[in-house]
Design a protein around this motif. Sequence first.
Motif, PDB file in Angstrom:
ATOM      1  N   TYR A 280      60.051 -16.731  18.329  1.00 12.48           N
ATOM      2  CA  TYR A 280      61.404 -16.731  17.764  1.00 12.48           C
ATOM      3  C   TYR A 280      62.082 -18.079  17.934  1.00 12.48           C
ATOM      4  CZ  TYR A 280      62.075 -15.312  22.689  1.00 12.48           C
ATOM      5  OH  TYR A 280      61.998 -15.212  24.045  1.00 12.48           O
ATOM      6  N   ARG A 281      61.357 -19.081  18.427  1.00 13.65           N
ATOM      7  CA  ARG A 281      61.966 -20.391  18.635  1.00 13.65           C
ATOM      8  C   ARG A 281      61.125 -21.468  17.944  1.00 13.65           C
ATOM      9  NH1 ARG A 281      65.721 -20.683  22.491  1.00 13.65           N
ATOM     10  NH2 ARG A 281      64.762 -19.055  23.760  1.00 13.65           N
ATOM     11  N   GLU A 282      60.536 -21.107  16.815  1.00 10.05           N
ATOM     12  CA  GLU A 282      59.670 -22.048  16.108  1.00 10.05           C
ATOM     13  C   GLU A 282      60.137 -22.307  14.682  1.00 10.05           C
ATOM     14  OE1 GLU A 282      57.812 -20.531  19.558  1.00 10.05           O
ATOM     15  OE2 GLU A 282      58.221 -19.328  17.775  1.00 10.05           O
ATOM     16  N   GLN A 283      61.452 -22.368  14.493  1.00  5.66           N
ATOM     17  CA  GLN A 283      61.964 -22.669  13.160  1.00  5.66           C
ATOM     18  C   GLN A 283      61.528 -24.052  12.690  1.00  5.66           C
ATOM     19  OE1 GLN A 283      63.836 -21.757  15.839  1.00  5.66           O
ATOM     20  NE2 GLN A 283      65.858 -22.692  15.847  1.00  5.66           N
ATOM     21  N   GLY A 284      61.206 -24.924  13.644  1.00  3.35           N
ATOM     22  CA  GLY A 284      60.750 -26.260  13.280  1.00  3.35           C
ATOM     23  C   GLY A 284      59.439 -26.242  12.525  1.00  3.35           C
ATOM     24  N   SER A 285      58.515 -25.376  12.920  1.00  4.90           N
ATOM     25  CA  SER A 285      57.233 -25.302  12.218  1.00  4.90           C
ATOM     26  C   SER A 285      57.427 -24.793  10.793  1.00  4.90           C
ATOM     27  CB  SER A 285      56.260 -24.401  12.984  1.00  4.90           C
ATOM     28  OG  SER A 285      56.754 -23.077  13.087  1.00  4.90           O
ATOM     29  N   LEU A 286      58.384 -23.900  10.602  1.00  5.59           N
ATOM     30  CA  LEU A 286      58.677 -23.370   9.276  1.00  5.59           C
ATOM     31  C   LEU A 286      59.339 -24.439   8.409  1.00  5.59           C
ATOM     32  CD1 LEU A 286      58.580 -20.911   7.437  1.00  5.59           C
ATOM     33  CD2 LEU A 286      60.719 -20.126   8.461  1.00  5.59           C
ATOM     34  N   ALA A 287      60.246 -25.198   9.000  1.00  4.37           N
ATOM     35  CA  ALA A 287      60.885 -26.291   8.265  1.00  4.37           C
ATOM     36  C   ALA A 287      59.855 -27.345   7.872  1.00  4.37           C
ATOM     37  CB  ALA A 287      61.991 -26.917   9.113  1.00  4.37           C
ATOM     38  N   PHE A 288      58.917 -27.625   8.774  1.00  2.00           N
ATOM     39  CA  PHE A 288      57.869 -28.605   8.470  1.00  2.00           C
ATOM     40  C   PHE A 288      57.036 -28.141   7.282  1.00  2.00           C
ATOM     41  CE2 PHE A 288      53.689 -30.526   8.853  1.00  2.00           C
ATOM     42  CZ  PHE A 288      53.991 -31.858   9.104  1.00  2.00           C
ATOM     43  N   ARG A 289      56.829 -26.829   7.186  1.00  5.39           N
ATOM     44  CA  ARG A 289      56.041 -26.278   6.078  1.00  5.39           C
ATOM     45  C   ARG A 289      56.798 -26.318   4.745  1.00  5.39           C
ATOM     46  NH1 ARG A 289      51.649 -22.372   7.427  1.00  5.39           N
ATOM     47  NH2 ARG A 289      50.245 -23.724   8.626  1.00  5.39           N
ATOM     48  N   GLY A 290      58.113 -26.488   4.784  1.00  4.51           N
ATOM     49  CA  GLY A 290      58.865 -26.597   3.545  1.00  4.51           C
ATOM     50  C   GLY A 290      59.891 -25.518   3.301  1.00  4.51           C
ATOM     51  N   PHE A 291      60.206 -24.697   4.309  1.00  4.53           N
ATOM     52  CA  PHE A 291      61.267 -23.701   4.181  1.00  4.53           C
ATOM     53  C   PHE A 291      62.579 -24.449   3.965  1.00  4.53           C
ATOM     54  CE2 PHE A 291      63.464 -19.739   5.811  1.00  4.53           C
ATOM     55  CZ  PHE A 291      62.786 -18.846   4.990  1.00  4.53           C
ATOM     56  N   THR A 292      63.304 -24.122   2.925  1.00  5.40           N
ATOM     57  CA  THR A 292      64.460 -24.917   2.526  1.00  5.40           C
ATOM     58  C   THR A 292      65.720 -24.522   3.310  1.00  5.40           C
ATOM     59  OG1 THR A 292      65.186 -23.381   0.807  1.00  5.40           O
ATOM     60  CG2 THR A 292      63.507 -25.018   0.192  1.00  5.40           C
ATOM     61  N   PRO A 293      66.712 -25.396   3.345  1.00  6.10           N
ATOM     62  CA  PRO A 293      67.982 -25.033   3.984  1.00  6.10           C
ATOM     63  C   PRO A 293      68.583 -23.756   3.402  1.00  6.10           C
ATOM     64  CG  PRO A 293      67.907 -27.396   3.613  1.00  6.10           C
ATOM     65  CD  PRO A 293      66.693 -26.828   2.945  1.00  6.10           C
ATOM     66  N   ASP A 294      68.487 -23.575   2.086  1.00  4.30           N
ATOM     67  CA  ASP A 294      69.005 -22.356   1.481  1.00  4.30           C
ATOM     68  C   ASP A 294      68.244 -21.123   1.959  1.00  4.30           C
ATOM     69  OD1 ASP A 294      71.194 -23.065  -0.403  1.00  4.30           O
ATOM     70  OD2 ASP A 294      69.661 -24.349  -1.277  1.00  4.30           O
ATOM     71  N   GLN A 295      66.938 -21.232   2.119  1.00  5.06           N
ATOM     72  CA  GLN A 295      66.154 -20.101   2.613  1.00  5.06           C
ATOM     73  C   GLN A 295      66.528 -19.758   4.050  1.00  5.06           C
ATOM     74  OE1 GLN A 295      62.255 -21.763   1.514  1.00  5.06           O
ATOM     75  NE2 GLN A 295      61.923 -19.980   0.205  1.00  5.06           N
ATOM     76  N   PHE A 296      66.740 -20.773   4.874  1.00  7.77           N
ATOM     77  CA  PHE A 296      67.201 -20.533   6.237  1.00  7.77           C
ATOM     78  C   PHE A 296      68.530 -19.775   6.220  1.00  7.77           C
ATOM     79  CE2 PHE A 296      64.298 -23.956   7.723  1.00  7.77           C
ATOM     80  CZ  PHE A 296      63.774 -23.336   8.833  1.00  7.77           C
ATOM     81  N   MET A 297      69.460 -20.258   5.418  1.00  8.04           N
ATOM     82  CA  MET A 297      70.790 -19.661   5.395  1.00  8.04           C
ATOM     83  C   MET A 297      70.786 -18.251   4.821  1.00  8.04           C
ATOM     84  SD  MET A 297      72.715 -21.682   6.884  1.00  8.04           S
ATOM     85  CE  MET A 297      72.022 -23.133   7.651  1.00  8.04           C
ATOM     86  N   ASN A 298      70.008 -18.029   3.784  1.00  5.74           N
ATOM     87  CA  ASN A 298      69.944 -16.694   3.199  1.00  5.74           C
ATOM     88  C   ASN A 298      69.426 -15.677   4.216  1.00  5.74           C
ATOM     89  OD1 ASN A 298      70.868 -17.610   0.710  1.00  5.74           O
ATOM     90  ND2 ASN A 298      68.805 -17.994  -0.066  1.00  5.74           N
ATOM     91  N   GLN A 299      68.481 -16.088   5.047  1.00  8.81           N
ATOM     92  CA  GLN A 299      67.981 -15.173   6.081  1.00  8.81           C
ATOM     93  C   GLN A 299      69.030 -14.938   7.153  1.00  8.81           C
ATOM     94  OE1 GLN A 299      67.057 -15.205   9.528  1.00  8.81           O
ATOM     95  NE2 GLN A 299      66.326 -13.117   9.253  1.00  8.81           N
ATOM     96  N   ILE A 300      69.638 -16.013   7.607  1.00  9.50           N
ATOM     97  CA  ILE A 300      70.609 -15.906   8.697  1.00  9.50           C
ATOM     98  C   ILE A 300      71.816 -15.056   8.280  1.00  9.50           C
ATOM     99  CG2 ILE A 300      72.257 -17.243  10.081  1.00  9.50           C
ATOM    100  CD1 ILE A 300      70.121 -19.512  10.122  1.00  9.50           C
TER     101      ILE A 300
END
Length: 396
Positions: free
Chosen positions: A107-127
């Motif tokens: 639950y503390r690996e958002q960096g690996s997801l961002a490195f893969r290309g998860f967009t800021p909008d995708q992060f926000m939509n989930q949150i």
Amino acid sequence: MSDNRKTDAPIVHCPVFSDSSSLTIPTLRILKDDGTLYPDAAMPDIDQTLALKIYDTFLFIRALDERMLASQRQGRISFYMTETGEEAADIGSAAALVDDDMIMAQYREQGSLAFRGFTPDQFMNQIFSNEKDLGKGRQMPIHYGSNALHYMTISSPLATQLPQATGYAFALKAQQKNNCVICYFGEGAASEGDFHAALNMAGVFKVPLIFFCRNNGYAISTPAHEQYAGDGIAPRGVAYGLKTIRVDGNDVLAVLKATQEARKLAVEHHQPVLIEAMTYRLGAHSSSDDPSGYRNKSEEDTWRAKCPVSRMKHWLILQGWWDESQEETRQQHHRQTVVDAMKRAEKVPAPPLEDLFNDVYESQPWHLQEQQAALEQHIRKYPDAYKKTAWRFGNE
């Protein structure tokens, strides 16, 4: 039929008891705190493009964590977890993989997801759990998941991803795919029974799997010395028949090098690997935690001096690949990007109510139909109590 028992072990005639001093696992370190390299250090496979992508992901995650924690304090979101101080562990290791290697995170690996290309909008939509959330608003904030990016959805119960990772890697081996699984977890999760079952199965069946332990010193408020008596988590990998390495988790080059070598072992030799990254959680365990109750500022300052982000920045500057003007520009860019994405996500409506009930069965069974009808009737009866949820029915 092979026999894995140590029948060729030396024979003694008086009792000899072994303890943790019998096995001392060294720590791989390549990068000094000032950005210089240790003499004769074995460098990872890294060029300017990869180095800058890793570092830019560092800066994005710092901006994301800073803004989201502030948003939780403002009441705009309900929960958040930062990875401040641990960026080199997940981002550095993710950089060693290929895009279709499976990531199973804690639950503390958002960096690996961002490195893969998860967009800021995708992060926000989930949150914000809106209708554009890939998880349809069913998960709490930070429980990301992306089928397209080969990132398994986060699960709240601790350590459930470990045996799942072993099973997934077993399938990769059976299908003869040239891929591996990386499974992240903390040293606290290594106290769960799932940890032992997963490592034992991986060792026995020789699956292409990298177990990546972020040993950040605390399982919420419980310090490492109260969690286990042995020499960290690494010796357990040896005991279960895994290739094992310990790295400085704040040294991105060491993490990258170790994971690159681990992937070769996993994919080319079907040899599972355990990596223990020695790092430190500079932030709170979560937005619900106050670390001042169980650790002091002096301890935090000691680790702040080993910050993985500044450490890599010094190295990039020495390489001639970075300068302070770029730093300020990219920081401001990421902060604005996060704020803009957050404002967009806040305006997106919540998922339709029926998304609580669909997808589980091909056709909805009678008991879920009854539950959905009862919930709709309840909300219509007390609409004022549910204004803040923004729930709506699909045809409205």
